[in-house]
Scaffold this motif. Sequence first.
Motif, PDB file in Angstrom:
ATOM      1  N   ARG A  60     -10.393  -5.514  22.930  1.00 37.62           N
ATOM      2  CA  ARG A  60     -11.026  -4.183  22.770  1.00 37.62           C
ATOM      3  C   ARG A  60     -12.073  -4.196  21.664  1.00 37.62           C
ATOM      4  O   ARG A  60     -12.022  -5.001  20.748  1.00 37.62           O
ATOM      5  CB  ARG A  60      -9.959  -3.155  22.360  1.00 37.62           C
ATOM      6  CG  ARG A  60      -9.000  -2.836  23.441  1.00 37.62           C
ATOM      7  CD  ARG A  60      -8.226  -1.604  23.100  1.00 37.62           C
ATOM      8  NE  ARG A  60      -7.135  -1.818  22.163  1.00 37.62           N
ATOM      9  CZ  ARG A  60      -6.561  -0.860  21.455  1.00 37.62           C
ATOM     10  NH1 ARG A  60      -7.014   0.380  21.525  1.00 37.62           N
ATOM     11  NH2 ARG A  60      -5.532  -1.123  20.657  1.00 37.62           N
ATOM     12  N   ARG A  66      -6.775   0.288  25.843  1.00 37.97           N
ATOM     13  CA  ARG A  66      -6.466  -0.968  26.537  1.00 37.97           C
ATOM     14  C   ARG A  66      -6.869  -0.863  28.007  1.00 37.97           C
ATOM     15  O   ARG A  66      -7.298  -1.837  28.622  1.00 37.97           O
ATOM     16  CB  ARG A  66      -4.980  -1.303  26.383  1.00 37.97           C
ATOM     17  CG  ARG A  66      -4.619  -1.698  24.941  1.00 37.97           C
ATOM     18  CD  ARG A  66      -3.149  -2.047  24.856  1.00 37.97           C
ATOM     19  NE  ARG A  66      -2.722  -2.376  23.502  1.00 37.97           N
ATOM     20  CZ  ARG A  66      -2.446  -1.474  22.569  1.00 37.97           C
ATOM     21  NH1 ARG A  66      -2.585  -0.178  22.825  1.00 37.97           N
ATOM     22  NH2 ARG A  66      -2.024  -1.864  21.368  1.00 37.97           N
ATOM     23  N   ASN A  98      -4.140  -7.688  28.135  1.00 40.18           N
ATOM     24  CA  ASN A  98      -4.168  -6.230  28.283  1.00 40.18           C
ATOM     25  C   ASN A  98      -5.021  -5.781  29.454  1.00 40.18           C
ATOM     26  O   ASN A  98      -5.960  -6.476  29.829  1.00 40.18           O
ATOM     27  CB  ASN A  98      -4.710  -5.604  26.990  1.00 40.18           C
ATOM     28  CG  ASN A  98      -3.605  -5.366  25.997  1.00 40.18           C
ATOM     29  OD1 ASN A  98      -2.544  -4.878  26.359  1.00 40.18           O
ATOM     30  ND2 ASN A  98      -3.853  -5.701  24.738  1.00 40.18           N
ATOM     31  N   LEU A 128       4.948  -7.252  19.807  1.00 40.77           N
ATOM     32  CA  LEU A 128       4.148  -6.853  18.648  1.00 40.77           C
ATOM     33  C   LEU A 128       4.472  -5.411  18.234  1.00 40.77           C
ATOM     34  O   LEU A 128       4.431  -5.078  17.053  1.00 40.77           O
ATOM     35  CB  LEU A 128       2.647  -7.029  18.946  1.00 40.77           C
ATOM     36  CG  LEU A 128       1.685  -6.739  17.794  1.00 40.77           C
ATOM     37  CD1 LEU A 128       2.090  -7.434  16.496  1.00 40.77           C
ATOM     38  CD2 LEU A 128       0.258  -7.124  18.169  1.00 40.77           C
ATOM     39  N   ARG A 132       5.525  -4.512  14.502  1.00 39.21           N
ATOM     40  CA  ARG A 132       4.855  -3.431  13.750  1.00 39.21           C
ATOM     41  C   ARG A 132       5.864  -2.391  13.297  1.00 39.21           C
ATOM     42  O   ARG A 132       5.841  -1.947  12.142  1.00 39.21           O
ATOM     43  CB  ARG A 132       3.801  -2.749  14.644  1.00 39.21           C
ATOM     44  CG  ARG A 132       2.576  -3.586  14.857  1.00 39.21           C
ATOM     45  CD  ARG A 132       1.503  -2.821  15.634  1.00 39.21           C
ATOM     46  NE  ARG A 132       0.312  -3.623  15.700  1.00 39.21           N
ATOM     47  CZ  ARG A 132      -0.355  -3.938  16.820  1.00 39.21           C
ATOM     48  NH1 ARG A 132       0.053  -3.470  17.989  1.00 39.21           N
ATOM     49  NH2 ARG A 132      -1.426  -4.697  16.769  1.00 39.21           N
ATOM     50  N   HIS A 156       3.080  -0.769  26.748  1.00 39.75           N
ATOM     51  CA  HIS A 156       2.342  -1.311  25.598  1.00 39.75           C
ATOM     52  C   HIS A 156       0.945  -0.702  25.517  1.00 39.75           C
ATOM     53  O   HIS A 156      -0.056  -1.400  25.633  1.00 39.75           O
ATOM     54  CB  HIS A 156       2.275  -2.843  25.677  1.00 39.75           C
ATOM     55  CG  HIS A 156       1.501  -3.467  24.552  1.00 39.75           C
ATOM     56  ND1 HIS A 156       1.914  -3.394  23.232  1.00 39.75           N
ATOM     57  CD2 HIS A 156       0.323  -4.141  24.528  1.00 39.75           C
ATOM     58  CE1 HIS A 156       1.026  -4.005  22.461  1.00 39.75           C
ATOM     59  NE2 HIS A 156       0.043  -4.458  23.223  1.00 39.75           N
ATOM     60  N   GLY A 188      -2.271  -1.083  17.149  1.00 36.46           N
ATOM     61  CA  GLY A 188      -3.308  -1.995  17.647  1.00 36.46           C
ATOM     62  C   GLY A 188      -4.699  -1.492  17.282  1.00 36.46           C
ATOM     63  O   GLY A 188      -5.597  -2.288  16.966  1.00 36.46           O
ATOM     64  N   VAL A 192      -8.160  -3.229  15.607  1.00 36.37           N
ATOM     65  CA  VAL A 192      -9.439  -3.173  16.325  1.00 36.37           C
ATOM     66  C   VAL A 192     -10.507  -2.545  15.426  1.00 36.37           C
ATOM     67  O   VAL A 192     -11.634  -3.038  15.328  1.00 36.37           O
ATOM     68  CB  VAL A 192      -9.277  -2.368  17.641  1.00 36.37           C
ATOM     69  CG1 VAL A 192     -10.632  -2.110  18.292  1.00 36.37           C
ATOM     70  CG2 VAL A 192      -8.363  -3.124  18.612  1.00 36.37           C
ATOM     71  N   SER A 200      -9.474  -7.842  18.573  1.00 38.76           N
ATOM     72  CA  SER A 200      -8.232  -7.121  18.280  1.00 38.76           C
ATOM     73  C   SER A 200      -7.248  -8.101  17.658  1.00 38.76           C
ATOM     74  O   SER A 200      -7.618  -9.230  17.321  1.00 38.76           O
ATOM     75  CB  SER A 200      -7.685  -6.509  19.574  1.00 38.76           C
ATOM     76  OG  SER A 200      -7.471  -7.516  20.538  1.00 38.76           O
ATOM     77  N   ALA A 201      -5.996  -7.682  17.540  1.00 42.72           N
ATOM     78  CA  ALA A 201      -4.990  -8.524  16.872  1.00 42.72           C
ATOM     79  C   ALA A 201      -4.866  -9.883  17.569  1.00 42.72           C
ATOM     80  O   ALA A 201      -4.703  -9.941  18.788  1.00 42.72           O
ATOM     81  CB  ALA A 201      -3.645  -7.808  16.901  1.00 42.72           C
ATOM     82  N   MET A 205      -0.372 -10.998  16.990  1.00 45.31           N
ATOM     83  CA  MET A 205       0.013 -11.133  18.404  1.00 45.31           C
ATOM     84  C   MET A 205       0.538 -12.533  18.684  1.00 45.31           C
ATOM     85  O   MET A 205       1.473 -12.719  19.465  1.00 45.31           O
ATOM     86  CB  MET A 205      -1.178 -10.792  19.305  1.00 45.31           C
ATOM     87  CG  MET A 205      -0.848 -10.817  20.783  1.00 45.31           C
ATOM     88  SD  MET A 205       0.569  -9.783  21.203  1.00 45.31           S
ATOM     89  CE  MET A 205      -0.254  -8.306  21.748  1.00 45.31           C
TER      90      MET A 205
HETATM   91  C1  LMR Z   1      -2.229  -5.101  20.150  1.00 43.05           C
HETATM   92  O1  LMR Z   1      -1.279  -4.339  20.309  1.00 43.05           O
HETATM   93  O2  LMR Z   1      -2.651  -5.377  19.021  1.00 43.05           O
HETATM   94  C2  LMR Z   1      -2.860  -5.750  21.339  1.00 43.05           C
HETATM   95  O3  LMR Z   1      -2.394  -5.153  22.505  1.00 43.05           O
HETATM   96  C3  LMR Z   1      -4.345  -5.777  21.293  1.00 43.05           C
HETATM   97  C4  LMR Z   1      -4.968  -4.402  21.314  1.00 43.05           C
HETATM   98  O4  LMR Z   1      -5.913  -4.198  22.096  1.00 43.05           O
HETATM   99  O5  LMR Z   1      -4.569  -3.540  20.547  1.00 43.05           O
END
Ligand code: LMR
Length: 294
Positions: A60, A66, A98, A128, A132, A156, A188, A192, A200-201, A205
């Motif tokens: 992203r 996503r 994603n 993830l 988190r 997700h 997430g 980003v 992104s992560a 991840m």
């Molecule tokens: C996340 O959760 O970090 C990943 O799915 C990447 C994202 O687009 O956020």
Amino acid sequence: MKLNPHVTELSLYDIVNTPGVGADLSHINTNSTVVGYKKDQLHEALKDADVVIIPAGVPRKPGMTRDDLFNTNAGIVKTLAEASAKACPNANFLIISNPVNSTVPIFAEVLKKHGVFNPKRLFGVTTLDVLRASTFVSAVKGKRTEEVNVHVIGGHSGVTIVPLLSQTGLTFTKEQTDALTHRIQFGGDEVVKAKDGTGSATLSMAQAGARFADSLLKALNGEKGIVEPTFVYSPVATKDGVEYFSTNVELGPEGVAKIHQIGKVNAFEEELIKAALPELKKNIQKGVDFVAKN
Ligand code: LMR
């Protein structure tokens, strides 16, 4: 994965740079071999794999959801699923690409078309969200992260990510619950935004994917009592028309050994689940329709 003692052979595949990454990783002194395959070697890369981890696709940019990645990533995941159906139909597939809420159904539909879909061996990696949740909650409560395990259910992305803070055994004020829930659902986006257009992560991840893969490898090797939340073909929300759902899943030699129910939730969490279901249903249907039309 090169550090994982359960891995014997590590196959890397990407459209560029894989031989170099493979050579680099292969010098780490753990007991697995590493091969980096080139763009036209997808079949060889996948051949007879036991576990296939798929983080492929574009990331992203700030302001995107996503789901905005669907148009590019759906085709990539479909291609990988088609190759997997032929090269390693009995593997366990771990989907990170994603939008996971749609790419898992895409993968399933392709495997179904090839007559090789095993719902016990297809996993959307939602780990993830769990990492988190543990990080954010432990910071607020002044705990060590290993003491804080949060059951995160649903899907997700955004509102489909439902952390069940009431099941942690910890107490939270209304403000803490609201703020933590929002931060876990949109964690997430923080990455980003901070990466400011460059992705992104990836590191967190990678840790999340490696943790889930390690749990699965342990379970495949017969270790008992391994439980992780993961987005799987599940009976938990079928009464609401949702075929895939993440709850705690006990892993075993057959992949999914036992899908746990949501468990006890409070009124706030009931509302979160209610908000998640229609979005999840839409995301899943979008994946199913994509394979039907393409
Ligand atoms: C996340 O959760 O970090 C990943 O799915 C990447 C994202 O687009 O956020």
